[in-house]
Scaffold this motif. Structure first.
Motif, PDB file in Angstrom:
ATOM      1  N   GLY A 139       0.819  -1.204   0.000  1.00  0.00           N
ATOM      2  CA  GLY A 139       0.000   0.000   0.000  1.00  0.00           C
ATOM      3  C   GLY A 139       0.850   1.250   0.000  1.00  0.00           C
ATOM      4  N   THR A 140       0.234   2.350  -0.326  1.00  0.00           N
ATOM      5  CA  THR A 140       0.983   3.619  -0.377  1.00  0.00           C
ATOM      6  C   THR A 140       1.402   4.084   0.997  1.00  0.00           C
ATOM      7  OG1 THR A 140      -1.115   4.831  -0.322  1.00  0.00           O
ATOM      8  CG2 THR A 140      -0.161   4.370  -2.491  1.00  0.00           C
ATOM      9  N   ARG A 141       0.711   3.619   2.035  1.00  0.00           N
ATOM     10  CA  ARG A 141       1.083   3.985   3.401  1.00  0.00           C
ATOM     11  C   ARG A 141       1.802   2.852   4.118  1.00  0.00           C
ATOM     12  NH1 ARG A 141      -4.350   7.089   5.702  1.00  0.00           N
ATOM     13  NH2 ARG A 141      -4.424   8.727   4.083  1.00  0.00           N
ATOM     14  N   VAL A 203      17.933   6.230 -14.487  1.00  0.00           N
ATOM     15  CA  VAL A 203      16.691   6.661 -13.837  1.00  0.00           C
ATOM     16  C   VAL A 203      16.672   6.210 -12.379  1.00  0.00           C
ATOM     17  CG1 VAL A 203      14.184   6.348 -13.792  1.00  0.00           C
ATOM     18  CG2 VAL A 203      15.339   6.761 -15.960  1.00  0.00           C
ATOM     19  N   GLY A 204      17.062   4.965 -12.138  1.00  0.00           N
ATOM     20  CA  GLY A 204      17.102   4.458 -10.773  1.00  0.00           C
ATOM     21  C   GLY A 204      18.103   5.199  -9.906  1.00  0.00           C
ATOM     22  N   TRP A 205      19.284   5.502 -10.454  1.00  0.00           N
ATOM     23  CA  TRP A 205      20.300   6.251  -9.695  1.00  0.00           C
ATOM     24  C   TRP A 205      19.779   7.621  -9.290  1.00  0.00           C
ATOM     25  CZ3 TRP A 205      24.762   5.186 -13.696  1.00  0.00           C
ATOM     26  CH2 TRP A 205      25.131   3.823 -13.606  1.00  0.00           C
ATOM     27  N   VAL A 206      19.122   8.298 -10.208  1.00  0.00           N
ATOM     28  CA  VAL A 206      18.592   9.634  -9.909  1.00  0.00           C
ATOM     29  C   VAL A 206      17.544   9.547  -8.796  1.00  0.00           C
ATOM     30  CG1 VAL A 206      17.264  11.572 -10.825  1.00  0.00           C
ATOM     31  CG2 VAL A 206      19.091  10.561 -12.201  1.00  0.00           C
ATOM     32  N   MET A 207      16.663   8.568  -8.883  1.00  0.00           N
ATOM     33  CA  MET A 207      15.616   8.420  -7.867  1.00  0.00           C
ATOM     34  C   MET A 207      16.221   8.095  -6.500  1.00  0.00           C
ATOM     35  SD  MET A 207      12.836   6.274 -10.165  1.00  0.00           S
ATOM     36  CE  MET A 207      11.518   6.282  -8.954  1.00  0.00           C
ATOM     37  N   LEU A 208      17.158   7.181  -6.458  1.00  0.00           N
ATOM     38  CA  LEU A 208      17.756   6.792  -5.176  1.00  0.00           C
ATOM     39  C   LEU A 208      18.673   7.886  -4.637  1.00  0.00           C
ATOM     40  CD1 LEU A 208      18.636   3.035  -5.903  1.00  0.00           C
ATOM     41  CD2 LEU A 208      16.649   3.952  -4.699  1.00  0.00           C
ATOM     42  N   GLY A 209      19.399   8.549  -5.533  1.00  0.00           N
ATOM     43  CA  GLY A 209      20.319   9.590  -5.083  1.00  0.00           C
ATOM     44  C   GLY A 209      19.631  10.802  -4.497  1.00  0.00           C
ATOM     45  N   SER A 210      18.356  10.988  -4.815  1.00  0.00           N
ATOM     46  CA  SER A 210      17.614  12.142  -4.307  1.00  0.00           C
ATOM     47  C   SER A 210      17.099  11.927  -2.879  1.00  0.00           C
ATOM     48  CB  SER A 210      16.428  12.453  -5.229  1.00  0.00           C
ATOM     49  OG  SER A 210      15.471  11.399  -5.201  1.00  0.00           O
ATOM     50  N   LEU A 211      17.348  10.759  -2.303  1.00  0.00           N
ATOM     51  CA  LEU A 211      16.784  10.430  -0.998  1.00  0.00           C
ATOM     52  C   LEU A 211      17.714  10.734   0.172  1.00  0.00           C
ATOM     53  CD1 LEU A 211      15.082   7.004  -1.820  1.00  0.00           C
ATOM     54  CD2 LEU A 211      13.946   9.179  -1.350  1.00  0.00           C
ATOM     55  N   GLY A 212      18.854  11.359  -0.087  1.00  0.00           N
ATOM     56  CA  GLY A 212      19.831  11.577   0.973  1.00  0.00           C
ATOM     57  C   GLY A 212      19.270  12.307   2.183  1.00  0.00           C
ATOM     58  N   LEU A 218      15.096  10.139   8.538  1.00  0.00           N
ATOM     59  CA  LEU A 218      14.512   8.877   9.001  1.00  0.00           C
ATOM     60  C   LEU A 218      15.289   8.248  10.151  1.00  0.00           C
ATOM     61  CD1 LEU A 218      13.310   7.113   5.730  1.00  0.00           C
ATOM     62  CD2 LEU A 218      11.920   7.665   7.728  1.00  0.00           C
ATOM     63  N   THR A 219      16.518   8.658  10.354  1.00  0.00           N
ATOM     64  CA  THR A 219      17.279   8.133  11.495  1.00  0.00           C
ATOM     65  C   THR A 219      16.640   8.541  12.820  1.00  0.00           C
ATOM     66  OG1 THR A 219      18.740  10.066  11.482  1.00  0.00           O
ATOM     67  CG2 THR A 219      19.438   8.139  10.209  1.00  0.00           C
ATOM     68  N   GLY A 229       8.673  17.565   7.548  1.00  0.00           N
ATOM     69  CA  GLY A 229       8.279  17.876   6.182  1.00  0.00           C
ATOM     70  C   GLY A 229       8.637  16.815   5.169  1.00  0.00           C
ATOM     71  N   ILE A 230       9.085  15.647   5.619  1.00  0.00           N
ATOM     72  CA  ILE A 230       9.435  14.559   4.702  1.00  0.00           C
ATOM     73  C   ILE A 230       8.164  13.825   4.285  1.00  0.00           C
ATOM     74  CG2 ILE A 230      10.751  12.441   4.397  1.00  0.00           C
ATOM     75  CD1 ILE A 230      12.463  14.944   4.667  1.00  0.00           C
ATOM     76  N   ASP A 231       7.926  13.736   2.991  1.00  0.00           N
ATOM     77  CA  ASP A 231       6.766  13.024   2.457  1.00  0.00           C
ATOM     78  C   ASP A 231       7.098  11.534   2.389  1.00  0.00           C
ATOM     79  OD1 ASP A 231       4.628  11.995   1.096  1.00  0.00           O
ATOM     80  OD2 ASP A 231       4.629  13.481  -0.504  1.00  0.00           O
ATOM     81  N   MET A 232       6.539  10.760   3.317  1.00  0.00           N
ATOM     82  CA  MET A 232       6.891   9.352   3.409  1.00  0.00           C
ATOM     83  C   MET A 232       6.399   8.556   2.207  1.00  0.00           C
ATOM     84  SD  MET A 232       8.718   9.281   6.007  1.00  0.00           S
ATOM     85  CE  MET A 232       8.982   7.517   5.980  1.00  0.00           C
ATOM     86  N   ARG A 233       5.289   8.965   1.591  1.00  0.00           N
ATOM     87  CA  ARG A 233       4.820   8.279   0.383  1.00  0.00           C
ATOM     88  C   ARG A 233       5.825   8.465  -0.753  1.00  0.00           C
ATOM     89  NH1 ARG A 233      -1.673   9.600  -0.096  1.00  0.00           N
ATOM     90  NH2 ARG A 233      -2.303   8.693   1.920  1.00  0.00           N
ATOM     91  N   ARG A 234       6.334   9.684  -0.879  1.00  0.00           N
ATOM     92  CA  ARG A 234       7.335   9.964  -1.920  1.00  0.00           C
ATOM     93  C   ARG A 234       8.607   9.156  -1.668  1.00  0.00           C
ATOM     94  NH1 ARG A 234      11.718  13.235  -1.951  1.00  0.00           N
ATOM     95  NH2 ARG A 234      12.499  13.930  -4.002  1.00  0.00           N
TER      96      ARG A 234
END
Length: 333
Positions: A139-141, A203-212, A218-219, A229-234
């Motif tokens: 699910g999205t959540r 495409v995968g590198w760009v998506m994963l690299g944007s999560l820093g 999340l720690t 302000g972190i969008d957990m769905r995103r």
């Protein structure tokens, strides 16, 4: 030495090691071509045998080793940070297993013999199917536990279907080909495989690299990260689909190469401090180093027996995994 300086030094050393191993991957092989002649042939316009070996055999193999290693290291670091599970790795989402199942079905049905690209395309389709199923189940959540459980379910089902295909295979040569492909290898890959997997990996590198930044937040916990302000769905979307894009593409052209995404982040995490964002680039470079080094070793250890890349990484990675379990057990006692 400050933390920032130590991190920059680590990245510089890993980048230098990656470059050296990439050059070794280009120049080591049974053909016995000198280093200077290899480099000249790679950039020359001649149509001789040395140029053919360098451009059509060694260059694609080195590029895929670099790309797949970076993919496994980066995705492993992201999943361990997102799921907050030190034992998480790309195979946990079922992507590798379903990509392997897609390739197995292409071999089993004879499509790979009729159409050369049927195998990697079927593997890519399997990876896409895996992430759609995992996303639908979680699910999205969905929290990290639901994603892990969904990934385990998909992995188990894909493994069972792969075993069924092997069990029912009427052709022993097809079964042998399936087994060899599942062991993971970069042998006999061409630039066609590079161009096929490359766009998905980028495409995968760009998506994963944007999560820093999100992984750093999340720690502190998912609720605290959401309050910042972190969008957990995103974050879930980028982590799951980014891993599917790059790991699925890598598995599609090389077969399953295990333990790199688990081992590399663990080795490098103490060296980058407590910020997961710093682990992303370091793990990508470290993963590239490991896969390139392993691919060079398989040519040196048993060049006449075609030792599989996935076998070598498993021989090194499995004892490390057991050591992690033992260390975790000691902490609990």
């Amino acid at each position: 030495m400050t933390v920032n300086l130590r991190y920059r030094l680590l990245v510089a050393l890993l980048a230098a090691a990656t470059l050296v191993l990439f050059l070794l991957s280009l120049t080591v092989g049974p053909a016995g071509i000198a280093f200077g002649d290899s480099m000249v042939a790679l950039f020359s316009g001649k149509a001789d045998a040395v140029t053919l070996i360098m451009r059509d055999i060694r260059l694609p193999r080195a590029l895929l080793g670099l790309m797949i290693g970076a993919t496994l290291g980066l995705s492993g670091a992201v999943l361990q940070g997102y799921l907050r599970n030190p034992l998480a790795e790309p195979g946990l989402l079922g992507i590798s297993a379903t990509a392997s199942l897609g390739a197995v079905l292409a071999i089993y049905t004879g499509l790979s013999a009729a159409f050369a690209l049927a195998l990697p395309l079927a593997a890519l389709a399997g990876a896409v199917l895996a992430v759609v199923v995992v996303q639908a189940m979680a699910g999205t959540r969905g929290n990290s536990l639901l994603i892990i459980l969904a990934g385990i379910a998909v992995t188990s089902f894909a493994g069972a279907m792969t075993s069924l295909a092997l069990n029912l295979s009427p052709n022993p040569f097809a079964a042998l080909e399936i087994m060899f492909w599942m062991l993971g290898s970069l042998t006999d890959r061409s630039m066609t495989h590079v161009w096929l997997a490359g766009p998905f990996m980028v495409v995968g590198w760009v998506m994963l690299g944007s999560l820093g930044r999100s992984l750093d937040a999340l720690t502190l916990g998912s609720e605290t990260a959401a309050s910042m302000g972190i969008d957990m769905r995103r974050v879930q979307f980028l982590a799951v689909f980014g891993t599917a894009a790059c790991v699925g593409a890598g598995t599609a052209v090389s077969g399953a190469i295990g333990f790199v995404g688990l081992v590399v982040p663990h080795i490098l995490r103490p060296l980058v401090g407590s910020r997961p964002s710093r682990l992303l680039l370091a793990s990508a470079l470290g993963g590239a180093c490991v896969v390139l080094a392993a691919d060079v070793l398989v040519r040196l250890i048993a060049p006449e027996r075609d030792l599989k890349l996935g076998v070598l990484t498993a021989i090194v990675g499995a004892p490390f995994f057991l050591w992690l379990v033992f260390r975790a057990r000691r902490r609990l006692t």
